[in-house]
Enzyme design. Sequence first.
Site, short mmCIF file in Angstrom:
data_model
loop_
_atom_site.label_atom_id
_atom_site.label_comp_id
_atom_site.label_asym_id
_atom_site.label_seq_id
_atom_site.Cartn_x
_atom_site.Cartn_y
_atom_site.Cartn_z
N SER A 23 60.33 44.43 52.43
CA SER A 23 58.97 43.90 52.30
C SER A 23 57.95 44.80 52.98
CB SER A 23 58.89 42.47 52.87
OG SER A 23 59.32 42.46 54.22
N ASN A 110 62.37 34.99 61.72
CA ASN A 110 61.88 33.81 60.99
C ASN A 110 60.65 33.19 61.65
OD1 ASN A 110 64.09 34.37 59.49
ND2 ASN A 110 65.29 32.59 60.12
N THR A 155 23.17 18.86 29.82
CA THR A 155 24.45 18.14 29.88
C THR A 155 25.07 18.38 28.51
OG1 THR A 155 23.57 16.06 29.06
CG2 THR A 155 23.53 16.35 31.44
N HIS A 156 26.36 18.55 28.47
CA HIS A 156 27.07 18.89 27.21
C HIS A 156 26.55 20.18 26.59
CE1 HIS A 156 28.46 14.65 27.34
NE2 HIS A 156 27.20 14.41 27.70
N SER A 278 28.91 49.97 26.15
CA SER A 278 30.05 50.01 25.25
C SER A 278 30.30 51.45 24.84
CB SER A 278 29.73 49.16 24.02
OG SER A 278 30.45 49.62 22.91
N LYS A 284 24.67 47.97 23.64
CA LYS A 284 25.32 46.95 24.47
C LYS A 284 25.04 47.10 25.97
CE LYS A 284 27.88 44.09 23.41
NZ LYS A 284 29.26 44.04 22.90
N ASN A 286 26.85 44.97 28.91
CA ASN A 286 27.83 43.90 29.09
C ASN A 286 27.92 43.42 30.54
OD1 ASN A 286 28.52 44.12 26.37
ND2 ASN A 286 30.07 45.69 26.79
N GLU A 291 32.36 38.81 34.01
CA GLU A 291 33.56 38.49 33.22
C GLU A 291 34.83 38.71 34.03
OE1 GLU A 291 33.42 40.53 29.39
OE2 GLU A 291 31.27 40.10 29.28
N TYR A 318 64.76 28.63 56.78
CA TYR A 318 64.28 29.85 56.15
C TYR A 318 65.22 30.29 55.02
CZ TYR A 318 62.91 34.68 55.32
OH TYR A 318 62.51 35.84 54.71
N GLN A 323 59.93 35.26 51.55
CA GLN A 323 59.28 36.57 51.64
C GLN A 323 58.28 36.75 50.49
OE1 GLN A 323 61.45 40.14 53.05
NE2 GLN A 323 61.29 40.87 50.95
N LYS A 326 54.00 36.38 50.70
CA LYS A 326 52.95 37.30 51.15
C LYS A 326 52.19 38.02 50.04
CE LYS A 326 55.92 38.59 54.30
NZ LYS A 326 56.56 37.25 54.44
N1 ARG Z 1 60.57 40.16 55.73
C1 ARG Z 1 60.93 38.80 55.95
C2 ARG Z 1 59.92 37.86 55.28
O1 ARG Z 1 58.88 38.31 54.97
C3 ARG Z 1 60.96 38.50 57.41
C4 ARG Z 1 61.89 37.40 57.79
C5 ARG Z 1 63.27 37.81 57.54
N2 ARG Z 1 64.23 36.87 58.01
C6 ARG Z 1 65.49 36.86 57.61
N3 ARG Z 1 66.24 35.96 58.11
N4 ARG Z 1 65.92 37.70 56.73
O2 ARG Z 1 60.16 36.70 55.07
#
Ligand code: ARG
Length: 456
Positions: A23, A110, A155-156, A278, A284, A286, A291, A318, A323, A326
């Site tokens: 990660s 964790n 409205t509408h 365009s 044009k 735009n 958008e 966990y 993971q 993120k």
């Molecule tokens: N890179 C992991 C995550 O984002 C960190 C936690 C990893 N923990 C584990 N028990 N493998 O979740």
Amino acid sequence: MEKLWTGRFQKPLNEIADAFNASIGFDSRMYQQDITGSMVHAAMLAKQGIISQSEQESIVSTLADILAELDSGALEIDSACEDIHMFVEGELTKRIGAVGKKLHTARSRNDQVALDLRLYLREECAVVEELLGEVIAAIVSVAEKNTDTIVPGYTHLQRAQPILFAHHLLAYCAMFERDMARIGDAVDRMNTASPIGSCALAGTTYNTDRVYEAQQLGFGAPCINSIDGVSDRDFCLELMSAFSIVMMHLSRFCEELILWSSWEFAFVELDDSFTTGSSIMPQKKNADMAELIRGKTGRVYGNLFALFTTLKGLPLAYNKDMQEDKEGIFDTLDTLKMCLQVFAPMVASMKLKKENMLAAAKGGFINATDLADYLTKKGMPFRTAYKLTGQIVAYCIEQGCDLESVPLARYRQFSELFESDVFEAISLQACVEKRISQGGTGKASVEAQIAHYKEH
Ligand code: ARG
């Protein structure tokens, strides 16, 4: 770099599995928060006598060096590492050897990642709130200049009643103000409970001080249940919900900007610096930015639902699935911040075509409610007045005229209650000015709204 967890393995991780598992490509943006958490953890370990004072000093000063070098770019994050937690710990150990290996006592990745993400989001939310403030200020700046500009209220998407353009704009300030409060609520809740010290899931045999860590890191208290501490991602869902609502508000405004800048409406012209041409049609202009904001709303909703789906079947505590939290929330933040940054100056710089707005407000029998109100104020029950006004509108449609051009004599054939003051009562200015109820479109009410958003 050798894995920190290699002890029980006979073979190294398969190369593709290694890349798949990592990660670091996306969690390295949390390096500052990771180091902050580690510094506090080291201080707690020393305070509790789990490591010595000098070990703590060595860990903390080396972490400070690493932080400074990462900030300046002197040290590069090693993308061969599994994640940012491993990288920082590995770098520390590279520099101070065995002492560095003590940092992870009474801690797990964790609870570490659950902490880092909260610290990171806390800072990012402050940026989002500031950008929302800039959006509100941009809208107010246009509203202030348009407390006499009349447009049709819809409205509408049918012309309904005449309103001040400022009034319409300020509706969005109300939305963005709620958004700020919603994000603030979610951040407050996120800050109540510190996950650090939950360790892998079950807590630890060491005599740690979780209250101290929580205080040092700006949390109200340690989380009550360590299993929840490492499994909870509600704060991500709450924030992504709040961000999705912000995007929905931006998207509604953008949809209006797109409509208003079409030739069919021609109410506004977006500045050249926020529009594109365009490649084939020379005429044009735009509204691409508007958008794109509308379009990106879909991906922000998608990120929210991706995490809901990831979490829905997860057993405690966990799981590596987590993971996946993120990338989605980082993408949401990047997207939202960019949208807010584009949106504020795009709105502040747009040109208004006030004559077209007024012309539109003059059509569509937009003052029919006021005609009915006129009769009601002269004693006719509103429902009766409503029906009679409908008949007068039908008459006008047939005659191809508007309510202002019906002669008084003809009005009086509909009802004896009509007098010469009817024309003043249904003039657009009067229709707007008379709506003095709080929050309504009358100028005094709109000015009070502007004052509110300038203060807050
Ligand atoms: N890179 C992991 C995550 O984002 C960190 C936690 C990893 N923990 C584990 N028990 N493998 O979740």
